[in-house]
Write a protein that holds these residues in place. Structure first.
Motif, PDB file in Angstrom:
ATOM      1  N   SER A   1       0.821  -1.202   0.000  1.00 48.32           N
ATOM      2  CA  SER A   1       0.000   0.000   0.000  1.00 48.32           C
ATOM      3  C   SER A   1       0.864   1.265   0.000  1.00 48.32           C
ATOM      4  O   SER A   1       2.090   1.209  -0.078  1.00 48.32           O
ATOM      5  CB  SER A   1      -0.935  -0.005   1.207  1.00 48.32           C
TER       6      SER A   1
ATOM      7  N   TRP B   1      -7.172   1.041  -0.312  1.00 50.32           N
ATOM      8  CA  TRP B   1      -6.310  -0.029   0.146  1.00 50.32           C
ATOM      9  C   TRP B   1      -7.028  -0.939   1.134  1.00 50.32           C
ATOM     10  O   TRP B   1      -7.595  -0.470   2.109  1.00 50.32           O
ATOM     11  CB  TRP B   1      -5.040   0.567   0.760  1.00 50.32           C
TER      12      TRP B   1
ATOM     13  N   CYS C   1      -5.574  -3.230  -4.833  1.00 47.89           N
ATOM     14  CA  CYS C   1      -4.469  -3.785  -4.037  1.00 47.89           C
ATOM     15  C   CYS C   1      -3.130  -3.667  -4.763  1.00 47.89           C
ATOM     16  O   CYS C   1      -2.201  -4.418  -4.444  1.00 47.89           O
ATOM     17  CB  CYS C   1      -4.734  -5.257  -3.708  1.00 47.89           C
TER      18      CYS C   1
ATOM     19  N   TYR D   1      -1.325  -9.365  -1.740  1.00 53.64           N
ATOM     20  CA  TYR D   1      -1.258  -8.001  -1.234  1.00 53.64           C
ATOM     21  C   TYR D   1      -1.018  -8.037   0.270  1.00 53.64           C
ATOM     22  O   TYR D   1      -1.706  -8.739   1.008  1.00 53.64           O
ATOM     23  CB  TYR D   1      -2.558  -7.272  -1.550  1.00 53.64           C
TER      24      TYR D   1
END
Length: 288
Positions: A116, A130, A145, A195
């Motif tokens: 992020s 995010w 992501c 992510y």
């Protein structure tokens, strides 16, 4: 693991200095820096020389002012197990590479990892919505992501899909979503992505006026990538409707700049989607 940090740059010196300074503070030191210099002068020569004793830097020159071309050029000179592509105006927090190294060292680790964005003040960046939780990347979550400067890829996977599409990204009429396009092609090849919300890189939020200026081109990139990768209609519709809703909301609030930003985003997404659709139709049309 050994990392190759490939940095396309044009017109920035102070910002690049701050990035390189942050790299000297990384807790993990097994990396090289590849600067792909698109300037037509030697403004970066003193800067590179100033960091030559503290960083392993390869300074490449390119006459082509196109971000993805620069990324692919740098990747061809990379020796790292992991490739990543920092923006020339972002800043690494000190444990970025250590965090990624730990994740890739797991037995069942994915082929690419994303993170992020935070501002210098530590707030969540506006560049995307995010997720708060660790998330598997798929054709829908890839839009919320992933951002290009916090995207780490195993080099064999990057090579397997041919790198970045040079018809997309900054320096083209389709100025965004090149990272999503690369991730979608990785997914189609069977490579997995993850992510990690705690993997944060600092990047300043852009002024609204600048965002409005870029909204159409950024939208066009997203529309083109959605069509090019034949995303599900539900995903396409949801990302087409969002800017319409945003425009109406901010119009009612009297914030005409942000309302206009959403209008231009919608128009750009439609333009990109339809342009790619037209090209695809020509490819399958009978030749007679």
């Amino acid at each position: 693991m050994f990392f190759s940090l490939i940095i396309p740059t044009l017109g920035r010196v102070e910002e690049l200095h701050d990035l390189l300074l942050s790299l000297t503070r990384q807790s993990l030191k097994t990396f090289e820096v590849i600067i792909v210099d698109q300037n037509d002068d030697d403004r970066l020569v003193p800067l590179v020389a100033g960091f030559a004793q503290t960083l392993s830097i390869l300074h490449l020159r390119s006459d082509i002012r196109q971000c993805n071309h620069a990324r692919n050029l740098g990747a061809r000179h990379a020796g790292g197990d992991i490739l990543t592509f920092p923006d020339d105006d972002c800043i690494y927090t000190e444990n970025v590479l250590k965090t990624v190294d730990r994740m890739f060292s797991n037995v069942r680790s994915p082929e690419f990892i994303t993170g992020s964005v935070i501002t210098q003040e530590g707030h969540a960046g506006r560049s995307g919505r995010w997720h708060a939780q660790e998330t598997v990347i798929d054709s829908h979550t890839v839009w919320t992501c992933l951002i290009e400067f916090n995207f780490f890829i195993r080099r064999p996977a990057f090579i397997a899909v041919g790198g970045f599409d040079e018809s997309l990204g900054p320096g083209t009429p389709f100025g965004s979503a090149e990272g999503q396009d690369l991730a979608l092609r990785l997914l189609k090849k069977g490579f997995a992505g993850l992510y990690i919300p705690s993997l944060r890189i600092i990047h300043a939020d852009k002024p609204v006026a600048l965002n409005v200026t870029r909204a159409y081109g950024y939208g066009a990139g997203m529309g083109r990538v959605m069509r090019k990768n034949r995303l599900a209609p539900a995903t396409v519709v949801s990302f087409l409707l969002r800017p319409i809703a945003g425009s109406i909301l901010y119009l009612l609030k009297g914030d005409f700049s942000i309302s206009r930003y959403y209008v231009m985003t919608f128009l750009g997404r439609m333009k990109g989607y339809l342009s790619c659709r037209a090209e695809m139709a020509m490819e399958v049309s009978p030749t007679g």
